[in-house]
Scaffold this motif. Structure first.
Motif, PDB file in Angstrom:
ATOM      1  N   GLY A 103      41.361  53.821  -0.628  1.00  0.00           N
ATOM      2  CA  GLY A 103      41.456  55.199  -0.154  1.00  0.00           C
ATOM      3  C   GLY A 103      41.012  56.201  -1.190  1.00  0.00           C
ATOM      4  N   CYS A 119      44.436  56.075   2.654  1.00  0.00           N
ATOM      5  CA  CYS A 119      43.112  55.831   3.220  1.00  0.00           C
ATOM      6  C   CYS A 119      42.794  56.841   4.328  1.00  0.00           C
ATOM      7  CB  CYS A 119      43.032  54.421   3.798  1.00  0.00           C
ATOM      8  SG  CYS A 119      43.148  53.112   2.551  1.00  0.00           S
ATOM      9  N   HIS A 120      41.543  57.280   4.356  1.00  0.00           N
ATOM     10  CA  HIS A 120      41.082  58.235   5.362  1.00  0.00           C
ATOM     11  C   HIS A 120      39.687  57.846   5.829  1.00  0.00           C
ATOM     12  CE1 HIS A 120      43.984  60.441   2.793  1.00  0.00           C
ATOM     13  NE2 HIS A 120      44.375  60.978   3.938  1.00  0.00           N
ATOM     14  N   GLN A 151      38.678  60.427   0.211  1.00  0.00           N
ATOM     15  CA  GLN A 151      38.329  59.035   0.477  1.00  0.00           C
ATOM     16  C   GLN A 151      37.054  58.676  -0.267  1.00  0.00           C
ATOM     17  OE1 GLN A 151      39.780  56.459   2.278  1.00  0.00           O
ATOM     18  NE2 GLN A 151      38.072  55.208   1.531  1.00  0.00           N
ATOM     19  N   THR A 177      34.377  52.368   3.758  1.00  0.00           N
ATOM     20  CA  THR A 177      35.500  53.212   3.358  1.00  0.00           C
ATOM     21  C   THR A 177      36.433  52.342   2.521  1.00  0.00           C
ATOM     22  OG1 THR A 177      36.480  52.689   5.516  1.00  0.00           O
ATOM     23  CG2 THR A 177      35.418  54.841   5.274  1.00  0.00           C
ATOM     24  N   ILE A 185      39.070  53.757   8.525  1.00  0.00           N
ATOM     25  CA  ILE A 185      39.575  53.263   7.248  1.00  0.00           C
ATOM     26  C   ILE A 185      39.367  51.750   7.132  1.00  0.00           C
ATOM     27  CG2 ILE A 185      41.279  55.126   7.171  1.00  0.00           C
ATOM     28  CD1 ILE A 185      43.450  52.976   7.665  1.00  0.00           C
TER      29      ILE A 185
END
Length: 280
Positions: free
Chosen positions: A224, A242-243, A67, A220, A44
């Motif tokens: 998120g 967030c992932h 994401q 990323t 993330i």
């Protein structure tokens, strides 16, 4: 009154935009004819860059939740040739999916990659006009954040991409407008850009076939899944939304790419009107 469809036809048309869908369909569907050559996870609020050789497939997939990922792309051997979001928007669409191509900047102007897989292709257009994988917007950046909210933050997509490409000899000046993978966006009734919550679920993926040797970078997004505003008065930092994203690069069996050749640039041999004139 019914609108004349001729007035809303695509402005750019021609045989150069035709795609051999049977060829790319085989590449997208015959996954048993692939060999995994690289795999990693982009954590993330970070970025990573990697190489994708011509004739390989690269897959970006969600891991444990929705994401958004901001994607940049360069020719591995000459980074002056890079993804051109605006021209791709004109030649293909504002939101991309299977069989759309990612085009490069002038004077190269050729396909860099062709999309061969998209598990969210059936999302279409939602009730608010939102669609996925957009070229309308660009990466979030710390300059806009400072300007609008007086917030200093080092992990916007622009900054993530800057850090990602430094080991490859590139700088902030090489980071460019992005393809927003898994991002849902559109234009409202006031012609203003909006973003919606990312609909991707764990295991969804977006993949492309490299039409040339590529350097690719992915951020990323620190927002998120974009389900809540990131900055501004009273807004919480949405870190819990967030992932990570997973990246896989595959070599293809030779029979899948038989007959394929790397695209070439248009043979414009003019000099932009800069030739010396002769007078009689």
């Amino acid at each position: 009154m019914t609108a004349d469809p001729r007035l809303t036809e695509a402005a750019y048309q021609g045989t150069a935009l035709k795609v051999d869908q049977d060829f790319y369909k085989r590449i997208g569907e015959q996954t048993e004819k692939r060999t995994l050559v690289q795999e990693f996870t982009v954590q993330i609020r970070s970025g990573q860059a990697w190489e994708v050789p011509a004739g390989h497939v690269c897959r970006i997939s969600t891991v444990d939740g929705p994401q958004v990922g901001d994607l940049n792309m360069w020719n591995l051997h000459d980074p002056r040739e890079r993804f051109w979001a605006a021209r791709t928007r004109q030649l293909q669409a504002a939101h991309l999916s299977t069989y759309d191509r990612l085009w490069s900047t002038l004077p190269f102007l050729r396909p860099m990659a062709t999309i061969v897989g998209d598990t969210l292709a059936d999302y279409g257009t939602d009730a608010e006009g939102g669609r996925l994988h957009d070229t309308l917007g660009t990466r979030c950046d710390p300059y806009v954040s400072q300007m609008l909210n007086d917030v200093s933050f080092d992990y916007h997509c622009h900054s993530n991409l800057v850090r990602a490409v430094l080991p490859f000899g590139l700088t902030e000046f090489d980071v460019h407008d992005v393809l927003n993978v898994f991002q849902c966006t559109g234009l409202n009734d006031r012609d203003e850009y909006f973003m919606k919550t990312c609909p991707a679920q764990p295991g969804d993926h977006f993949e492309f076939f490299a039409e040339q040797d590529l350097l690719v970078a992915l951020s990323t997004c620190p927002g998120g899944d974009l389900s809540q505003p990131m900055f501004g008065s009273g807004n919480e930092d949405p870190v819990e939304n967030c992932h990570p994203l997973n990246v896989s690069v595959y070599a293809l069996d030779e029979d899948l790419t038989n007959g394929w050749t790397e695209p070439t640039s248009p043979r414009y041999l003019g000099a932009h009107g800069l030739r010396a004139k002769t007078w009689s």
